[in-house]
Design an enzyme around this catalytic site. Structure first.
Site, short mmCIF file in Angstrom:
data_model
loop_
_atom_site.label_atom_id
_atom_site.label_comp_id
_atom_site.label_asym_id
_atom_site.label_seq_id
_atom_site.Cartn_x
_atom_site.Cartn_y
_atom_site.Cartn_z
N SER A 126 -8.56 0.03 6.42
CA SER A 126 -7.95 -0.68 5.30
C SER A 126 -8.81 -0.47 4.06
O SER A 126 -10.02 -0.23 4.16
CB SER A 126 -7.88 -2.18 5.63
OG SER A 126 -7.70 -2.94 4.46
N ASP A 139 0.78 -1.24 0.00
CA ASP A 139 0.00 0.00 0.00
C ASP A 139 0.81 1.29 0.00
O ASP A 139 0.54 2.20 -0.78
CB ASP A 139 -0.93 0.02 1.23
CG ASP A 139 -2.00 -1.04 1.17
OD1 ASP A 139 -1.99 -1.85 0.23
OD2 ASP A 139 -2.84 -1.08 2.08
N CYS A 171 -2.97 -7.25 -2.54
CA CYS A 171 -4.31 -7.74 -2.20
C CYS A 171 -5.30 -7.45 -3.32
O CYS A 171 -5.36 -6.33 -3.86
CB CYS A 171 -4.76 -7.11 -0.89
SG CYS A 171 -3.67 -7.52 0.49
#
Length: 557
Positions: free
Chosen positions: A472, A123, A194
């Site tokens: 998240s 991220d 992800c």
């Protein structure tokens, strides 16, 4: 080509010692007149997000040489949000964005590099690299490591969020431990970030829209051959950009950032994009503020059915046409600016010319503009007496966007999760997690474990969760984060007490506690600033210099 910046270390008699060092790492006589191109390699075996980056870095290195440049590879760090999630280690996640930015800036400027090719996966790699790129303003390109393919279990697509939700399902008695372990073993099948439209995939899309990565590159799977071919092409394009002197700040205009926000809304992207775009724009000297997100949200619908709240994953988006297809739909609707340019020097209108006007009919991932999932964007900016500077709510998939209920207050994520797993949270509650902001955490942890546990217990539509921390990209439900001012600096979230009635109204963009101004002022007089428990190290330093989240939680204002 303009005079190379690297001539400061390669040219003249006085630079003979400098050249001797460069000869030791592979430079020959003819190489001292070539552009030196940094390869900021985020390769790491800490996380599946970054474990495939080295092959991309090596491919880019070869391409730079073949294109007439001299590559110099250096490493930068990563933190695995998925592994540190729910632990003390998560406090280092947002901090790592600044470390990545600082490290890339330091290496490139110290060595007088002429350009930089940054490669990242997890991220904070993307915004960290973009902050550095904006600071230096040397020709730059970003290569995203790629998304992970979905895990499979009995025909069901899984992501890492499936594992977090399984914890809540187990404690609610909805699944047994055998199912939990099956999800754990199957949700992450290999390399890549992800797989839903979580933070990494959102930010890679942002970079593509800003023009600093190649079209289609932000949605490619990490393990597919086209990812390596894209890395090769990206390096070639960067050397050309150095020759043409195309610089990041030529591309990172206000219109370009508005385009990025529009695409975030259309794809159902992560709340973290708000924080990161504010930070990148600040560094680029562009006037983008939190209110711009609400302004654009009112115009741009959600047209992609993507996890976490939707059905599909990012590889499905890629097959359906990727970010260029989304952009073409928005361009035709007058919702993005077609005159913004990319690293190749092409305008959006030019490089989208051959993209179909309508999404393919044999897919359900991307919808047309007149058949959206939601008529307005999903990232709402809420204000009120609990967030005078603003807060961010993610409302995609939320059937009940308005809730008034009693506050259940927790001073840390751990205490909250324990209470949820003990089944102490009931329908109608407003869960408050405070002292998790940029200063208070410090580090503004993501609250994926509590929100996933709430969803797993079947309370996702019946409970609101608000925090001065973050969420998240895998979070969904009625959640409000980035509340500013935060508790640690005396924001009103610090003043509420157990049982106070709180209203979260995503329709009216309102977040309020049912207290008078007089009562809040009275409580403020009794408020005592929390003692910062970190006396040394990076968390201590970060807490002293970080800005409010409404300005991007930056450290160089």
């Amino acid at each position: 080509m303009n005079k190379l910046r690297s001539s400061a270390i390669t040219q003249g008699v006085q630079r003979s010692p400098n050249r001797s060092m460069l000869r030791a790492v592979g430079f020959n006589d003819e190489d001292f007149n070539k552009p030196i191109v940094g390869v900021a390699n985020g390769y790491s075996t800490i996380t599946p997000c970054n474990m495939g980056l080295n092959k991309l870095a090596l491919k880019a290195e070869e391409s730079i040489k073949r294109s007439g440049g001299m590559p110099q590879m250096f490493g930068t760090i990563t933190v695995s949000d998925g592994i540190s999630m729910g632990t003390e280690g998560m406090k280092y996640s947002l901090v790592s964005r600044e470390v990545i930015a600082d490290s890339i800036e330091t290496a490139c400027n110290a060595q007088s590099m002429d350009g930089v090719l940054a490669i990242g996966g997890c991220d904070k790699n993307m915004p960290g690299a973009m902050i550095a790129i904006a600071r230096m303003n040397i020709p730059s390109i970003f290569i995203y490591g790629g998304t992970i393919k979905p895990g499979k279990l009995h025909g069901e697509d899984l992501t890492v969020v499936s594992a977090f939700e399984a914890v809540g399902q187990l404690t609610a008695g909805k699944i047994n431990e055998e199912r939990l372990i099956q999800v754990e073993k199957n949700c992450i099948p290999g390399a890549g970030s992800c797989g839903g439209m979580f933070t990494a995939n959102t930010m890679s899309a942002v970079i593509e829209v800003l023009g600093l990565s190649l079209p289609h590159s932000s949605t490619m799977a990490a393990e597919d051959l086209e990812k390596e071919l894209s890395a090769d092409k990206s390096a070639e394009i960067l050397v050309s950009a150095i020759e043409k002197d195309i610089r990041p700040l030529d591309l990172m205009t206000k219109k370009a950032f508005e385009n990025a926000i529009s695409v975030i809304m259309a794809i159902g992207g992560s709340t973290n994009a708000v924080l990161h775009i504010l930070a990148i724009a600040n560094t680029a000297g562009i006037d983008i503020n939190i209110n711009d997100f609400e302004r654009i949200r009112q115009k741009v619908p959600v047209i992609c059915d993507l996890k976490p709240s939707g059905k599909y994953v990012t590889v499905d988006l890629h097959k359906a046409g990727g970010i260029p297809q989304v952009m073409k739909i928005l361009l035709n609707a007058g919702l993005i600016h077609g005159d913004c340019k990319n690293i190749e020097g092409k305008t959006i209108s030019e490089y989208l010319q051959n993209i179909p006007d309508k999404p393919p009919t044999n897919q359900n991932v991307i919808r047309d503009i007149d058949d959206p999932l939601y008529k307005k964007g999903h990232l709402a900016i809420l204000k009120g007496n609990l967030a005078s500077e603003g807060s961010v709510a993610k409302i995609s998939g939320v059937k009940n966007p308005v809730l008034t209920g009693p506050a259940k207050i927790f001073e840390s994520e751990e205490d909250c999760l324990k209470s949820i797993l003990n089944n102490d949270i009931k329908a109608g509650d407003v869960v408050v997690i405070r002292n998790e902001g940029p200063v208070g955490g410090p580090g503004m942890r993501e609250m994926l474990a509590p929100t996933s546990a709430i969803v797993g217990q079947g309370l996702g539509e019946k409970v609101a969760l608000i925090t001065d921390g973050r969420f998240s990209g895998g979070t969904y439900g009625l959640v409000v984060g980035h509340i500013a001012p935060e508790a640690a600096v005396g924001g009103n979230i610090a003043l509420i007490k157990q049982g106070d009635l709180i209203t979260v109204d995503a329709v009216k963009q309102l977040i309020e506690v049912d207290l008078s101004d007089e009562e809040l002022e009275k409580r403020k007089k009794d408020w005592v600033k929390p003692i910062q428990k970190y006396k040394r190290g990076i968390l201590s330093k970060y807490s002293r210099i970080v800005s409010t989240s409404s300005l991007g939680a930056v450290t160089d204002l």
